[in-house]
Write a protein that holds these residues in place. Structure first.
Motif, PDB file in Angstrom:
ATOM      1  N   GLY A 186       0.780  -1.230   0.000  1.00 27.07           N
ATOM      2  CA  GLY A 186       0.000   0.000   0.000  1.00 27.07           C
ATOM      3  C   GLY A 186       0.809   1.276   0.000  1.00 27.07           C
ATOM      4  N   LYS A 187       2.075   1.222  -0.450  1.00 25.94           N
ATOM      5  CA  LYS A 187       2.937   2.404  -0.433  1.00 25.94           C
ATOM      6  C   LYS A 187       2.881   3.144  -1.773  1.00 25.94           C
ATOM      7  N   LEU A 188       2.803   4.459  -1.705  1.00 25.50           N
ATOM      8  CA  LEU A 188       2.882   5.328  -2.875  1.00 25.50           C
ATOM      9  C   LEU A 188       4.126   6.189  -2.725  1.00 25.50           C
ATOM     10  N   ALA A 202       4.213   7.620   0.953  1.00 24.66           N
ATOM     11  CA  ALA A 202       2.960   7.728   1.697  1.00 24.66           C
ATOM     12  C   ALA A 202       2.323   6.348   1.813  1.00 24.66           C
ATOM     13  N   SER A 203       1.604   6.129   2.906  1.00 24.76           N
ATOM     14  CA  SER A 203       0.872   4.876   3.117  1.00 24.76           C
ATOM     15  C   SER A 203      -0.574   5.062   2.679  1.00 24.76           C
ATOM     16  N   VAL A 204      -0.924   4.448   1.545  1.00 25.99           N
ATOM     17  CA  VAL A 204      -2.299   4.486   1.063  1.00 25.99           C
ATOM     18  C   VAL A 204      -3.142   3.480   1.838  1.00 25.99           C
ATOM     19  N   ALA A 205      -2.567   2.312   2.117  1.00 27.74           N
ATOM     20  CA  ALA A 205      -3.288   1.255   2.828  1.00 27.74           C
ATOM     21  C   ALA A 205      -2.328   0.505   3.731  1.00 27.74           C
ATOM     22  N   GLN A 206      -2.849   0.027   4.857  1.00 25.16           N
ATOM     23  CA  GLN A 206      -2.057  -0.767   5.793  1.00 25.16           C
ATOM     24  C   GLN A 206      -2.479  -2.228   5.687  1.00 25.16           C
ATOM     25  N   ILE A 213      -2.107 -13.927   2.691  1.00 29.17           N
ATOM     26  CA  ILE A 213      -3.035 -13.543   1.627  1.00 29.17           C
ATOM     27  C   ILE A 213      -3.959 -12.426   2.103  1.00 29.17           C
ATOM     28  N   GLU A 214      -4.461 -12.551   3.346  1.00 31.05           N
ATOM     29  CA  GLU A 214      -5.327 -11.503   3.892  1.00 31.05           C
ATOM     30  C   GLU A 214      -4.587 -10.180   4.028  1.00 31.05           C
ATOM     31  N   ARG A 215      -3.273 -10.253   4.217  1.00 29.24           N
ATOM     32  CA  ARG A 215      -2.492  -9.044   4.468  1.00 29.24           C
ATOM     33  C   ARG A 215      -2.003  -8.357   3.191  1.00 29.24           C
ATOM     34  N   ILE A 216      -2.335  -8.927   2.035  1.00 26.70           N
ATOM     35  CA  ILE A 216      -1.980  -8.251   0.788  1.00 26.70           C
ATOM     36  C   ILE A 216      -2.778  -6.949   0.675  1.00 26.70           C
ATOM     37  N   ALA A 217      -2.071  -5.849   0.482  1.00 30.04           N
ATOM     38  CA  ALA A 217      -2.714  -4.545   0.278  1.00 30.04           C
ATOM     39  C   ALA A 217      -1.886  -3.797  -0.764  1.00 30.04           C
ATOM     40  N   GLY A 237      -7.567  -2.810   0.274  1.00 31.41           N
ATOM     41  CA  GLY A 237      -7.055  -1.684   1.043  1.00 31.41           C
ATOM     42  C   GLY A 237      -7.927  -0.463   0.937  1.00 31.41           C
ATOM     43  N   ARG A 238      -7.304   0.657   0.630  1.00 30.49           N
ATOM     44  CA  ARG A 238      -7.991   1.937   0.641  1.00 30.49           C
ATOM     45  C   ARG A 238      -7.680   2.732  -0.610  1.00 30.49           C
ATOM     46  N   ILE A 239      -8.504   3.756  -0.823  1.00 29.19           N
ATOM     47  CA  ILE A 239      -8.203   4.803  -1.773  1.00 29.19           C
ATOM     48  C   ILE A 239      -7.775   6.020  -0.967  1.00 29.19           C
ATOM     49  N   ALA A 240      -6.786   6.748  -1.471  1.00 32.01           N
ATOM     50  CA  ALA A 240      -6.283   7.896  -0.721  1.00 32.01           C
ATOM     51  C   ALA A 240      -5.956   9.039  -1.667  1.00 32.01           C
ATOM     52  N   ALA A 241      -6.113  10.259  -1.139  1.00 29.68           N
ATOM     53  CA  ALA A 241      -5.670  11.474  -1.817  1.00 29.68           C
ATOM     54  C   ALA A 241      -4.442  11.980  -1.069  1.00 29.68           C
ATOM     55  N   VAL A 242      -3.360  12.213  -1.810  1.00 25.67           N
ATOM     56  CA  VAL A 242      -2.079  12.562  -1.212  1.00 25.67           C
ATOM     57  C   VAL A 242      -1.609  13.899  -1.780  1.00 25.67           C
ATOM     58  N   ASP A 243      -1.127  14.780  -0.897  1.00 24.30           N
ATOM     59  CA  ASP A 243      -0.577  16.059  -1.334  1.00 24.30           C
ATOM     60  C   ASP A 243       0.708  15.823  -2.131  1.00 24.30           C
ATOM     61  N   ARG A 244       0.758  16.342  -3.352  1.00 12.37           N
ATOM     62  CA  ARG A 244       1.902  16.067  -4.237  1.00 12.37           C
ATOM     63  C   ARG A 244       3.210  16.660  -3.723  1.00 12.37           C
ATOM     64  N   SER A 245       3.134  17.765  -3.002  1.00  8.16           N
ATOM     65  CA  SER A 245       4.369  18.429  -2.588  1.00  8.16           C
ATOM     66  C   SER A 245       4.956  17.842  -1.307  1.00  8.16           C
TER      67      SER A 245
END
Length: 366
Positions: A186-188, A202-206, A213-217, A237-245
């Protein structure tokens, strides 16, 4: 185990049958303008590239073809001589593809080979051109900056991932001098395009759950850049909005996706792994609407087309949903095989889709 998991997750083996399609009242007309035929995509995800009136498409059988987007006629076709494994990259008067053996081939726009470069492992996504560089990602979680003039290596970004990951065609997005890429766990990340140095992570999902298998994100799709934010979504996992700067997560919410998302005019459109399509507010992540009638249909990433949002499915259908409320407006069966995850816009009312069995379809709505 990893390959078996990938096959089950990506639907190579049909475990849950697609939801039958109900009749709809058509409010938009969808027409097949033209179609072309390539070799099959095999188990790989190919995506067409459009540049200056032409579409560039590739197949697992080594074919690279240039098509006129007005009628689908073939300008040229070459065979690379190796198995291709990802989409086509176009820019800087180059057409670039990657192979299963980790080679990058760069052709000019007339189909003449300019150079070849060897990387560390298979290339599962489309290379991207930016400011004299070809930015390409390999299956071992490396990202390379390659000199577009001669194929020499300028930099490499390397990271280690979890023990168990999904084999995916997640590529890179290059915008404003930064390379954005999603990874396992889940890393961006944001990387400088000129030297490959990381700017933020950034962490999009934990990962959560008891078993591996359950822990795949994993982020298995392309991030989307829109204004000051970059959006990404993870499977399980999740969808996330991340500040580009800064890399600061502005908002996130639980949504699982394999094929990904798109953004247009203050809305985020995302295909859920189970087959729902969501429209979200770009500043808060709040749901505007959800279309749930396409369950288990292995949807493509949504493609925004003005008043409509297009998604393709596993049976070769293209569905057109209202941007305002998600209601079905139109539908067309382009072929008989799965539409691959990334479709392309030819113009505001025409899209280009590629199917797993090698079909290329230009579809217009009006």
């Amino acid at each position: 185990m990893k390959n078996d998991l990938s096959e089950r997750v990506f639907g190579r083996e049909e475990t849950n049958p697609p939801e039958p399609l109900a009749e709809i009242k058509e409010t938009v007309s969808a027409k097949l303008l033209w179609q072309a035929k390539l070799g099959s995509a095999g188990d790989f995800d190919f995506s067409p590239a459009i540049e200056a009136g032409y579409a560039y498409v590739a197949s697992a059988e080594g074919e690279l073809s240039k098509l006129d987007i007005s009628n689908g006629s073939q300008a040229w076709r070459v065979n690379v001589g190796e198995k291709l494994t990802g989409g086509v990259g176009v820019g800087g008067s180059l057409v670039v593809v990657g192979t299963q053996k980790g080679a990058i081939y760069a052709y000019d726009i007339s189909g003449k080979l300019q150079w070849k470069s060897k990387l560390s492992s298979e290339v599962l996504s489309a290379p991207k051109y930016f400011d004299g560089l070809i930015v390409v990602r390999t299956g071992d979680s490396r990202i390379y900056g390659i000199n577009a003039n001669d194929g020499s290596r300028k930099w490499v970004y390397d990271r280690t991932g979890p023990a168990l990951t999904l084999r995916s065609s997640a590529g890179v997005v290059v915008d404003g001098g930064a390379v954005y890429a999603g990874f396992a766990g889940g890393k961006l990340v944001s990387i400088r395009a000129d030297n490959g140095k990381i700017m933020w992570e950034a962490s999009v999902a934990q990962p959560k759950g008891v078993t591996e298998i359950e822990r795949i994100a994993d982020i298995t799709s392309l991030p989307v850049v829109d204004g000051p934010l970059v959006y990404a979504v993870a499977y399980q996992g999740r969808i996330a909005a991340v500040d580009r700067s800064t890399g600061r997560v502005i908002w996130n919410r639980d949504i699982s996706s394999l094929s990904g998302l798109s953004a247009e005019d203050a809305r985020i459109f995302v295909s859920h792994a189970m087959g729902s399509v969501y429209a979200l507010d770009y500043t808060t992540g709040k749901t505007f609407w959800r279309q749930g009638a396409l369950k288990n249909r292995q949807l493509t990433a949504p493609l925004a087309m003005g008043a409509w949002v297009a998604v393709g499915d596993v049976e070769g259908y293209l569905h057109f949903l209202s941007r305002d409320d998600g209601a079905f407006g139109g539908r067309i069966k382009a072929g008989t095989s799965q539409i691959l995850p990334q479709m392309a816009l030819i113009n505001s009312n025409t899209l280009l889709a590629q199917s797993r069995d090698g079909g290329v379809y230009a579809v217009q709505i009006k």
